[in-house]
Motif scaffolding. Structure first.
Motif, mmCIF file in Angstrom:
data_model
loop_
_atom_site.group_PDB
_atom_site.id
_atom_site.type_symbol
_atom_site.label_atom_id
_atom_site.label_comp_id
_atom_site.label_asym_id
_atom_site.label_seq_id
_atom_site.Cartn_x
_atom_site.Cartn_y
_atom_site.Cartn_z
ATOM 1 N N ARG A 107 0.863 -1.151 -0.014
ATOM 2 C CA ARG A 107 -0.021 -0.115 -0.120
ATOM 3 C C ARG A 107 0.926 1.069 0.156
ATOM 4 N N PRO A 108 0.705 2.281 -0.707
ATOM 5 C CA PRO A 108 1.132 3.672 -0.493
ATOM 6 C C PRO A 108 1.129 3.951 0.901
ATOM 7 N N ASP A 109 2.293 4.841 1.369
ATOM 8 C CA ASP A 109 2.281 5.211 2.560
ATOM 9 C C ASP A 109 1.496 6.346 2.636
ATOM 10 N N GLU A 110 1.227 7.104 1.566
ATOM 11 C CA GLU A 110 0.487 8.341 1.671
ATOM 12 C C GLU A 110 -0.241 8.329 0.116
ATOM 13 N N VAL A 111 -1.224 9.086 0.362
ATOM 14 C CA VAL A 111 -2.084 9.481 -0.887
ATOM 15 C C VAL A 111 -2.164 10.829 -1.249
ATOM 16 N N ARG A 112 -1.715 11.550 -2.047
ATOM 17 C CA ARG A 112 -1.832 12.943 -2.361
ATOM 18 C C ARG A 112 -3.083 13.253 -3.600
ATOM 19 N N TYR A 113 -3.904 13.922 -3.179
ATOM 20 C CA TYR A 113 -4.945 14.582 -4.295
ATOM 21 C C TYR A 113 -4.099 15.379 -5.141
ATOM 22 N N THR A 114 -4.592 15.262 -6.313
ATOM 23 C CA THR A 114 -4.115 16.064 -7.369
ATOM 24 C C THR A 114 -5.250 16.760 -8.169
ATOM 25 N N LEU A 115 -5.015 17.529 -9.027
ATOM 26 C CA LEU A 115 -6.091 18.116 -9.946
ATOM 27 C C LEU A 115 -5.659 17.547 -11.336
ATOM 28 N N SER A 116 -4.856 16.931 -11.445
ATOM 29 C CA SER A 116 -4.315 16.379 -12.815
ATOM 30 C C SER A 116 -4.749 15.215 -13.102
ATOM 31 N N ALA A 117 -5.552 14.898 -14.131
ATOM 32 C CA ALA A 117 -5.917 13.616 -14.584
ATOM 33 C C ALA A 117 -4.900 12.590 -14.924
ATOM 34 N N GLU A 118 -3.997 13.456 -15.567
ATOM 35 C CA GLU A 118 -2.754 12.680 -15.874
ATOM 36 C C GLU A 118 -2.061 11.908 -14.825
ATOM 37 N N GLU A 119 -1.697 12.717 -13.703
ATOM 38 C CA GLU A 119 -1.050 11.952 -12.708
ATOM 39 C C GLU A 119 -1.880 10.899 -11.975
ATOM 40 N N ASP A 120 -3.133 11.223 -12.217
ATOM 41 C CA ASP A 120 -4.097 9.989 -11.462
ATOM 42 C C ASP A 120 -3.757 8.591 -12.489
ATOM 43 N N VAL A 121 -3.836 8.623 -13.648
ATOM 44 C CA VAL A 121 -3.547 7.735 -14.661
ATOM 45 C C VAL A 121 -2.270 7.027 -14.426
ATOM 46 N N GLU A 122 -1.208 7.810 -14.017
ATOM 47 C CA GLU A 122 0.142 7.528 -14.034
ATOM 48 C C GLU A 122 0.378 6.682 -12.806
ATOM 49 N N ARG A 123 -0.543 6.470 -11.844
ATOM 50 C CA ARG A 123 -0.326 5.566 -10.555
ATOM 51 C C ARG A 123 -1.140 4.322 -10.752
ATOM 52 N N ARG A 124 -1.745 4.155 -11.888
ATOM 53 C CA ARG A 124 -2.387 2.869 -11.947
ATOM 54 C C ARG A 124 -1.605 1.858 -12.619
ATOM 55 N N ASP A 125 -2.025 0.564 -12.972
ATOM 56 C CA ASP A 125 -1.075 -0.555 -13.027
ATOM 57 C C ASP A 125 -0.501 -0.658 -14.392
ATOM 58 N N PHE A 126 -1.771 -0.821 -15.333
ATOM 59 C CA PHE A 126 -1.083 -1.337 -16.715
ATOM 60 C C PHE A 126 -1.816 -0.305 -17.679
ATOM 61 N N THR A 127 -1.040 -0.124 -18.839
ATOM 62 C CA THR A 127 -1.656 0.817 -19.878
ATOM 63 C C THR A 127 -3.132 0.585 -20.051
ATOM 64 N N ILE A 128 -3.435 -0.561 -20.257
ATOM 65 C CA ILE A 128 -4.840 -0.963 -20.796
ATOM 66 C C ILE A 128 -5.828 -0.600 -19.629
ATOM 67 N N ASN A 129 -5.110 -0.405 -18.281
ATOM 68 C CA ASN A 129 -6.375 -0.111 -17.352
ATOM 69 C C ASN A 129 -6.199 1.354 -16.987
ATOM 70 N N GLY A 130 -5.272 2.058 -17.999
ATOM 71 C CA GLY A 130 -4.964 3.676 -17.642
ATOM 72 C C GLY A 130 -5.602 4.535 -18.437
ATOM 73 N N LEU A 131 -6.850 4.254 -19.016
ATOM 74 C CA LEU A 131 -7.747 4.950 -19.947
ATOM 75 C C LEU A 131 -8.839 5.768 -19.245
ATOM 76 N N LEU A 132 -9.012 6.958 -19.780
ATOM 77 C CA LEU A 132 -10.194 7.683 -19.287
ATOM 78 C C LEU A 132 -11.117 7.784 -20.468
ATOM 79 N N LEU A 133 -12.287 7.754 -20.153
ATOM 80 C CA LEU A 133 -13.299 8.042 -21.195
ATOM 81 C C LEU A 133 -14.180 9.172 -20.747
ATOM 82 N N ASP A 134 -14.748 10.148 -21.620
ATOM 83 C CA ASP A 134 -15.548 11.002 -21.429
ATOM 84 C C ASP A 134 -16.919 10.801 -22.277
ATOM 85 N N PRO A 135 -17.800 10.222 -21.957
ATOM 86 C CA PRO A 135 -18.775 9.783 -22.716
ATOM 87 C C PRO A 135 -19.796 10.851 -23.033
ATOM 88 N N LEU A 136 -19.546 12.141 -22.366
ATOM 89 C CA LEU A 136 -20.656 12.903 -22.809
ATOM 90 C C LEU A 136 -19.908 14.150 -23.834
#
Ligand code: ATP
Ligand code: MG
Length: 468
Positions: A107-136
Motif C-alpha cells: 500500500r502507498p504510505d500516503e495518498v496525495r490528491y491532485t488536480l491532474s487527471a494525467e497524474e491519476d492515470v500514472e499511478r494505475r497499473d497497466f496501460t490498458i487499465n489507464g484509460l479515461l473516457l468522456d462519454p458526454l
C-alpha cells in the motif's frame, strides 16, 4: 453491441452532475478498457478532480469507503416509479490522486490528491487499465456512442498508450515496470490475470521485471493471492493463466506443489497426453467461465499427490497418491485460508476422484452413499475433465451419470427404517455399537434386503444378537 445499462446510465448521470459543478470527471480504468473491447463492464468507476467531501455532499446517497484513498460510493437515484434502482451497484467515485512512496510492497504510505487527471492515470497499473473516457463529449445519445467503436475511441483520453496496447493485445506496466511491481507486488498476479483473461501477451520488459520480482509475492497477504488465483481459475482461461504463472516464475512461489508436477512422467497407456503438469493443464483448459470455485481448485489439485508418490515398479506407479494429495491439499487450503466448507469440498474432490472406475462393481449401498456426497455434480464434472484430459474414454462417467440421474432422491436418501429410539424400545442398551448397527441396517435397506421396520429389526437381531 453493448446496451446502455442502468449502471452505465447512472455513471453518466454522476459525471454530468460533477461537470455541472465545475469539476473534471471521467470514466476510468477497467470499465473503459472493457467498453473498448466490446465487453460489458462489471462495474463503472469514475475519476474526478472533486475532493471526497465534495462528492459526499453532492449526491443524496453516498458512502465513504476508502477514506484513505479518496473513494466514495454513489448510489444511483431511483427514477420515479422505479424503486429497484437501489439494487443497482453503486458507482465508485475516486478523487484524482498520485500515490506516494510504497515501503511495504502493498500500500502507498500516503495518498496525495491532485488536480491532474494525467497524474491519476500514472499511478494505475497497466496501460490498458489507464484509460479515461468522456462519454458526454459528443453530446449525442449514449446508445449511439456504444454502437460506434470509432466514436467511443475518439472520446477516450489516453496518456499512456493504452489504446495501442489494447489493439495489439499487450499487458504493459505504466512507467518503469520494475518500480511498479516493487511498489505493489499484487500487480504481479494482476498482470497474469489480465493477460490470461484477454488472451494478451506480456510486454518483454514487464515480463522480465515480473520474473525478477516473483519471489516478492510473499509480501502480499495469502487471502489476496488466493483471490487472484481463484479469479484466474474461474474466468474461463485457467490454462493460459497457469502457463503464464509458470512462465513468470510465480507458480513455484505461490504453489510449489503444483510446480512440482512438471516433468513427472505417467504411464503412457493411461496417459497418452504426457506428464502430470500437461494433464493438469488439459483439465484447467476445460474449466468454464463462472465454474464453482471448489471445482476449479479440485481440478488443479486432484493429482497433487502424484509427484511425491512417483515410483517405477515394472511400470510407473503412484500408489497412495490420493491420500498424499489430500494431505498436501489440506496444507494448501490452510495456507490460503479457505473456509471450512470450501476446504471440505476441495479435499472431497481429491479423495474421490479415482472411484468412478470402480462404480460398476460397487454394491448398491456403496453407490448410493457415493451419490450422497455433497455437490455430487462437481465430482461428476471433475471425473469427466479427468477422462477428457487423458484417454478420452467416458464409459465410467456415463455409467455413473446415468445411474445418478435416474435414481430418485428417496432411493438415495430413504427415510431410515430404524433409529436409536426403536433399538432402545426393542430393549437394546444405548452404546457405541448403535452406530454400527444403524449403519449396517441402512446398508441392508439401501440394497433392498429389508423394506419395513419389522424386517429391519429382525435383521439386526439376526446379525447382532437379541436385546439384553
Ligand atoms: P476487473 O475487471 O477485474 O474488475 P479492473 O481493471 O476493473 O478489472 P479493479 O481491481 O476493479 O480492476 O480496479 C479498477 C482500476 O483501478 C484498474 O483498472 C486500475 O486502473 C486501478 N488499479 C486497481 N488495482 C491496482 C493496483 N494494484 N495498482 C495500480 N492500479 C490499480
Ligand atoms: Mg473492476
Amino acid at each position: 453491441m453493448l446496451p446502455v445499462t442502468p449502471q452505465f446510465d447512472g455513471a453518466c448521470h454522476i459525471l454530468a452532475t460533477l461537470r455541472a459543478a465545475g469539476y473534471e470527471a471521467y470514466l476510468a480504468g477497467g470499465c473503459v478498457r472493457d467498453l473498448l473491447l466490446g465487453r460489458e463492464p462489471e462495474d463503472y468507476d469514475i475519476a474526478t478532480s472533486a475532493r471526497p467531501e465534495v462528492v459526499l455532499d453532492m449526491f443524496p446517497r453516498t458512502f465513504a469507503v476508502g477514506a484513505h484513498f479518496g473513494v466514495v460510493l454513489v448510489a444511483h437515484e431511483a427514477e420515479p416509479g422505479q424503486p429497484e434502482a437501489a439494487s443497482h451497484k453503486p458507482t465508485e467515485v475516486a478523487t484524482f490522486r498520485s500515490d506516494g512512496a510504497y515501503s511495504d510492497g502493498r500500500r502507498p504510505d500516503e495518498v496525495r490528491y491532485t488536480l491532474s487527471a494525467e497524474e491519476d492515470v500514472e499511478r494505475r497499473d497497466f496501460t490498458i487499465n489507464g484509460l479515461l473516457l468522456d462519454p458526454l463529449r459528443g453530446g449525442g445519445p449514449l446508445e449511439q456512442l456504444l454502437a460506434d467503436p470509432e466514436q467511443l475511441q475518439a472520446d477516450v483520453i489516453d496518456h499512456v498508450g493504452g489504446v495501442a496496447d489494447l489493439r495489439a493485445g499487450i499487458v504493459r506496466a505504466i512507467g518503469r515496470p520494475e518500480r511498479r511491481f516493487e511498489e505493489d507486488h499484487l500487480r504481479l498476479l494482476r498482470a497474469v490475470r489480465f493477460a490470461a483473461r484477454f488472451g494478451f501477451s506480456i510486454e518483454p520488459a514487464t515480463h522480465a521485471a515480473m520474473r525478477h520480482l516473483a519471489h516478492r509475492i510473499h509480501a502480499v497477504s495469502r487471502e489476496r493471492v488466493r483471490d487472484e488465483l481463484s479469479k484466474m481459475l474461474t474466468e474461463g482461461r485457467a490454462r493460459r493463466a497457469f502457463e503464464l504463472l509458470d512462465d513468470t516464475d510465480l507458480l513455484v512461489q505461490v504453489l510449489p506443489e503444483v510446480s512440482r508436477m512438471k516433468g513427472v512422467a505417467q504411464p503412457p497407456q493411461f496417459h497418452p497426453e504426457g506428464d502430470v503438469w500437461v494433464h493438469t493443464l488439459l483439465l484447467l483448459e476445460q474449466l468454464e467461465p463462472g465454474c464453482p470455485l471448489t471445482l476449479a481448485w479440485g481440478a488443479l489439485l486432484h493429482d497433487v499427490g502424484k509427484p511425491p508418490t512417483f515410483r517405477v515398479v515394472e511400470r510407473i506407479r503412484f500408489d497412495g497418491h490420493v491420500e498424499v494429495g489430500m494431505a498436501i491439499g489440506t496444507e494448501i487450503c490452510r495456507r490460503f485460508r479457505f473456509s471450512n466448507d470450501e476446504t471440505r469440498q476441495i479435499l472431497a474432490l481429491i479423495q474421490h476422484h479415482m472411484r468412478f472406475a470402480d462404480a460398476g462393481r460397487m454394491k448398491a449401498s456403496t453407490l448410493k452413499r457415493f451419490f450422497r456426497l455433497e455437490s455430487f455434480d462437481q465430482h461428476l464434472a471433475l471425473h469427466k475433465m479427468d477422462c477428457m484430459a487423458a484417454s478420452g474414454n467416458l464409459d465410467h462417467w456415463r455409467f455413473v451419470r446415468e445411474r445418478y440421474e435416474a435414481m430418485p432422491e428417496e432411493e438415495v436418501r430413504p427415510a431410515p427404517l430404524l433409529t436409536g429410539r426403536e433399538l432402545i424400545a426393542a430393549g437394546y442398551r444405548p452404546g457405541p455399537q448403535f452406530k454400527e448397527m444403524l449403519h449396517a441396517v441402512e446398508d441392508a435397506q439401501l440394497e433392498g434386503a429389508v423394506t419395513t421396520p419389522e424386517e429391519a429389526l429382525r435383521w439386526v437381531t439376526e446379525r447382532f444378537g437379541g436385546a439384553g
